[in-house]
Design an enzyme around this catalytic site. Sequence first.
Site, short mmCIF file in Angstrom:
data_model
loop_
_atom_site.label_atom_id
_atom_site.label_comp_id
_atom_site.label_asym_id
_atom_site.label_seq_id
_atom_site.Cartn_x
_atom_site.Cartn_y
_atom_site.Cartn_z
CB SER A 144 63.31 51.89 37.45
OG SER A 144 62.55 53.08 37.56
CE1 TYR A 157 58.47 48.91 38.51
CE2 TYR A 157 59.07 51.09 38.88
CZ TYR A 157 59.00 50.02 38.10
OH TYR A 157 59.87 50.07 36.91
N1 LIG Z 1 58.20 51.77 30.83
C1 LIG Z 1 58.88 52.52 31.98
O1 LIG Z 1 58.80 53.72 32.08
C2 LIG Z 1 59.99 51.99 32.60
C3 LIG Z 1 60.91 52.74 33.61
C4 LIG Z 1 61.99 52.12 34.11
C5 LIG Z 1 61.94 50.70 34.15
N2 LIG Z 1 60.98 49.86 33.63
C6 LIG Z 1 61.14 48.35 33.73
O2 LIG Z 1 61.37 47.94 32.65
C7 LIG Z 1 60.99 46.72 32.32
C8 LIG Z 1 60.11 46.35 31.05
O3 LIG Z 1 59.12 47.48 31.30
P1 LIG Z 1 58.28 47.88 29.99
O4 LIG Z 1 58.00 49.10 29.86
O5 LIG Z 1 58.92 47.38 28.81
O6 LIG Z 1 56.90 47.37 30.33
P2 LIG Z 1 55.63 46.41 29.33
O7 LIG Z 1 55.56 47.18 28.02
O8 LIG Z 1 54.44 46.53 30.20
O9 LIG Z 1 56.29 44.83 29.13
C9 LIG Z 1 56.43 44.27 30.29
C10 LIG Z 1 56.69 42.95 29.65
O10 LIG Z 1 56.53 41.75 30.83
C11 LIG Z 1 56.05 40.62 30.42
N3 LIG Z 1 55.22 40.14 31.53
C12 LIG Z 1 54.46 40.62 32.38
N4 LIG Z 1 54.12 39.92 33.23
C13 LIG Z 1 54.63 38.59 32.96
C14 LIG Z 1 54.89 37.32 33.48
N5 LIG Z 1 54.05 37.25 34.93
N6 LIG Z 1 55.39 36.27 32.97
C15 LIG Z 1 56.19 36.58 31.88
N7 LIG Z 1 56.18 37.92 31.40
C16 LIG Z 1 55.44 38.87 31.68
C17 LIG Z 1 54.94 41.26 29.36
O11 LIG Z 1 54.28 40.39 28.53
P3 LIG Z 1 52.89 39.74 28.80
O12 LIG Z 1 51.96 40.58 29.27
O13 LIG Z 1 52.67 39.09 27.28
O14 LIG Z 1 53.40 38.47 29.45
C18 LIG Z 1 55.69 42.24 28.66
O15 LIG Z 1 56.40 41.68 27.59
C19 LIG Z 1 60.06 46.28 33.63
O16 LIG Z 1 60.71 45.64 34.70
C20 LIG Z 1 59.72 47.84 34.29
O17 LIG Z 1 59.80 47.77 35.61
C21 LIG Z 1 60.11 50.39 32.75
#
Ligand SMILES: NC(=O)c1ccc[n+]([C@@H]2O[C@H](COP(=O)([O-])OP(=O)(O)OC[C@H]3O[C@@H](n4cnc5c(N)ncnc54)[C@H](OP(=O)(O)O)[C@@H]3O)[C@@H](O)[C@H]2O)c1
Length: 294
Positions: A144, A157
């Site tokens: 990130s 985080y």
């Molecule tokens: N969105 C942003 O603004 C942003 C920016 C920078 C970086 N990121 C990073 O990008 C990555 C993906 O983020 P996103 O925005 O796609 O988030 P998201 O929409 O909340 O998706 C998170 C994913 O992780 C899975 N997950 C959560 N807890 C889990 C567990 N205990 N075991 C297995 N799977 C699990 C969730 O599925 P289930 O709930 O079905 O398990 C979901 O598929 C993260 O690492 C986040 O920190 C996000």
Amino acid sequence: MRPGDQLRPAVVVVGASRGIGKAIAEVAARDGAPVVLVARSEVALAAAADDIRNAGGEAFTVPLDFLADDAALGLEDFLSANGLFCDVLVNSAGYGLRGGATVLPLDEQLGLVDLNIRALTELTLRLLPGMVARRRGGVINLGSVASFTPGPYMALYYASKGFVRSFSEALHQELRHTGVTVTCVAPGPVSTEFLATSGANRVALFKILPKLEAGYVAEKAWRGFKTGRRLVIPGLSAKLTILLAALVPSAIMLPLIGRLQRRSKDPCPCGSGKSFTSCCGARGNSLGTTTQSR
Ligand SMILES: NC(=O)c1ccc[n+]([C@@H]2O[C@H](COP(=O)([O-])OP(=O)(O)OC[C@H]3O[C@@H](n4cnc5c(N)ncnc54)[C@H](OP(=O)(O)O)[C@@H]3O)[C@@H](O)[C@H]2O)c1
């Protein structure tokens, strides 16, 4: 699988039920790879797999909770039982927490460390040796822009993403000339459920920063990985944010981020139960004097 059958290369996406992970799985499937979708929610995984199959791709689903100790072993068992090996690992499972570190629930904070750091590390270290032996494939880790600075009121985080970037960039260097790539993707805010579940969408910093679409981030991540990039920073605003973090001294940056990530109703870090603004944040009060006068 029958004895003598060849194992097939697959792209394994952990955190594939929605958001950036789901979008990367779709891009990888369009590239012709069988994709293995991993997350907790069976229903959401099945829907994500249907989307991929309807677009002509091949998808498998593995419901696993990576807060459980045996999840990585369960994934390896699934792959071998289905005649697959992990050619590319995408670590996209992760969550954020906004609030004071002394106020947020301890178990949720330790869970964040477990998922964002321990699970990502275990999967990477379990699967990389096979990739190196085969001299192909690699790992895409979701970092990130938060990995470029400490982040008051999202302390763990930001720290977890600092780990992800440092670990991934070091591995990239170690594995040069092995045929294996480790790529860290460092987006700014992306329009996914993450913003709501982490609480980030309620604070000024995330309201002012432009948001990217998950599909755009996925395309950049996949192309960057395929071309052997160490670090992918999707979008101009993320690049400018990182430049700002490098140029502005910490003495200015940390209070600024703290102010932009704090809410006026946040409980005071001193534990008084009052809001920060009516307690230690009140004009003329330092944390120390207020704590002593309680
Ligand atoms: N969105 C942003 O603004 C942003 C920016 C920078 C970086 N990121 C990073 O990008 C990555 C993906 O983020 P996103 O925005 O796609 O988030 P998201 O929409 O909340 O998706 C998170 C994913 O992780 C899975 N997950 C959560 N807890 C889990 C567990 N205990 N075991 C297995 N799977 C699990 C969730 O599925 P289930 O709930 O079905 O398990 C979901 O598929 C993260 O690492 C986040 O920190 C996000």
